[in-house]
Motif scaffolding. Structure first.
Motif, PDB file in Angstrom:
ATOM      1  N   ARG A 176     102.568  76.764 -54.941  1.00 35.74           N
ATOM      2  CA  ARG A 176     103.390  75.567 -54.745  1.00 35.74           C
ATOM      3  C   ARG A 176     102.493  74.326 -54.759  1.00 35.74           C
ATOM      4  NH1 ARG A 176     106.533  79.514 -54.167  1.00 35.74           N
ATOM      5  NH2 ARG A 176     108.283  79.768 -52.787  1.00 35.74           N
TER       6      ARG A 176
ATOM      7  N   VAL B 199     101.969  70.247 -53.845  1.00 35.85           N
ATOM      8  CA  VAL B 199     102.349  69.054 -53.100  1.00 35.85           C
ATOM      9  C   VAL B 199     101.571  67.895 -53.696  1.00 35.85           C
ATOM     10  CG1 VAL B 199     102.268  67.863 -50.868  1.00 35.85           C
ATOM     11  CG2 VAL B 199     102.771  70.310 -50.947  1.00 35.85           C
TER      12      VAL B 199
ATOM     13  N   LEU C 176     108.312  65.784 -59.675  1.00 33.61           N
ATOM     14  CA  LEU C 176     109.299  66.797 -59.278  1.00 33.61           C
ATOM     15  C   LEU C 176     109.772  67.608 -60.482  1.00 33.61           C
ATOM     16  CD1 LEU C 176     111.351  64.725 -56.665  1.00 33.61           C
ATOM     17  CD2 LEU C 176     109.589  66.466 -56.204  1.00 33.61           C
TER      18      LEU C 176
ATOM     19  N   ARG D 197     106.711  70.691 -55.383  1.00 35.46           N
ATOM     20  CA  ARG D 197     107.654  71.054 -54.315  1.00 35.46           C
ATOM     21  C   ARG D 197     107.612  70.045 -53.176  1.00 35.46           C
ATOM     22  NH1 ARG D 197     111.423  74.402 -55.498  1.00 35.46           N
ATOM     23  NH2 ARG D 197     111.519  75.058 -53.357  1.00 35.46           N
ATOM     24  N   GLY D 198     106.601  69.187 -53.188  1.00 39.99           N
ATOM     25  CA  GLY D 198     106.477  68.173 -52.159  1.00 39.99           C
ATOM     26  C   GLY D 198     105.866  66.915 -52.726  1.00 39.99           C
ATOM     27  N   TYR D 199     106.127  65.804 -52.062  1.00 35.75           N
ATOM     28  CA  TYR D 199     105.555  64.529 -52.491  1.00 35.75           C
ATOM     29  C   TYR D 199     105.324  63.684 -51.247  1.00 35.75           C
ATOM     30  CZ  TYR D 199     104.674  60.783 -55.906  1.00 35.75           C
ATOM     31  OH  TYR D 199     104.094  59.813 -56.679  1.00 35.75           O
TER      32      TYR D 199
ATOM     33  N   VAL E 147     106.323  73.827 -47.825  1.00 43.74           N
ATOM     34  CA  VAL E 147     106.381  74.324 -49.206  1.00 43.74           C
ATOM     35  C   VAL E 147     105.932  75.778 -49.277  1.00 43.74           C
ATOM     36  CG1 VAL E 147     106.196  72.021 -50.241  1.00 43.74           C
ATOM     37  CG2 VAL E 147     104.143  73.414 -49.966  1.00 43.74           C
TER      38      VAL E 147
ATOM     39  N   LYS F  26     110.366  75.748 -48.948  1.00 44.63           N
ATOM     40  CA  LYS F  26     111.167  74.532 -48.823  1.00 44.63           C
ATOM     41  C   LYS F  26     110.559  73.411 -49.655  1.00 44.63           C
ATOM     42  CE  LYS F  26     112.236  75.818 -44.092  1.00 44.63           C
ATOM     43  NZ  LYS F  26     111.974  75.508 -42.698  1.00 44.63           N
ATOM     44  N   ARG F  27     111.301  72.328 -49.786  1.00 44.06           N
ATOM     45  CA  ARG F  27     110.776  71.098 -50.393  1.00 44.06           C
ATOM     46  C   ARG F  27     110.368  70.169 -49.259  1.00 44.06           C
ATOM     47  NH1 ARG F  27     111.118  70.362 -55.686  1.00 44.06           N
ATOM     48  NH2 ARG F  27     112.558  71.659 -56.857  1.00 44.06           N
ATOM     49  N   TYR F  28     109.429  69.258 -49.550  1.00 47.69           N
ATOM     50  CA  TYR F  28     109.024  68.297 -48.531  1.00 47.69           C
ATOM     51  C   TYR F  28     108.765  66.953 -49.191  1.00 47.69           C
ATOM     52  CZ  TYR F  28     107.086  66.442 -44.257  1.00 47.69           C
ATOM     53  OH  TYR F  28     106.888  65.698 -43.114  1.00 47.69           O
TER      54      TYR F  28
END
Length: 146
Positions: free
Chosen positions: A78, A80, A95, A100-102, A119, A123-125
């Motif tokens: 994943r 980020v 994205l 999966r995250g930013y 992540v 999950k997304r963050y």
């Protein structure tokens, strides 16, 4: 088993600071670093970390293209994004590439740890500022009332 993390950023101080921050958490272990996107993709393909923290602005290959290639080569890893860029184009490109995250680089250290854990858990963050930008763009595109 600890969450394995790889850091990709062209600023050594950022890499070292993130490493020190993450090493204070027993459930997280940094397994490698790269200062450009091409090296990040190569090393991640060999190491298969759980999470990559990547900057967007890196030499040789930017973080968005690196994210895309990491997703193709290591679908269980994943990504980020940790960047100073907060334009809708940067966010949506990252994205769409599979991030999966930013987070913004102004984020607190605890938020970076939260993002890594989230992540990794599937999950997304998005940090609050990025989430607000995404919501505003979606509202504009759909014509929904605020």
């Amino acid at each position: 088993m600890p969450i394995t993390v790889f850091i990709a950023d062209d600023h050594p101080v950022m890499c070292e600071g993130l490493t020190l921050l993450l090493h204070t958490h027993e459930d997280i272990r940094v397994v490698g670093m790269a200062s450009n996107g091409r090296d990040a993709v190569r090393q991640v393909s060999q190491l298969h970390p759980n999470v990559v923290i990547a900057d967007i602005a890196m030499p040789e290959m930017n973080g968005i293209e690196a994210t895309r290639q990491i997703g193709e080569r290591c679908p269980d890893t994943r990504v980020v994004i940790l960047s100073m860029h907060s334009t809708p184009d940067h966010i949506f490109d990252a994205l769409e590439a599979g991030a999966r995250g930013y987070l913004l680089k102004e984020s607190a250290g605890s938020e970076i740890v939260d993002a890594v854990r989230a992540v990794h858990a599937g999950k997304r963050y998005l940090c609050q500022k990025i989430a607000a930008i995404v919501a505003e763009q979606v509202t504009r595109r759909t014509g929904a009332n605020p």
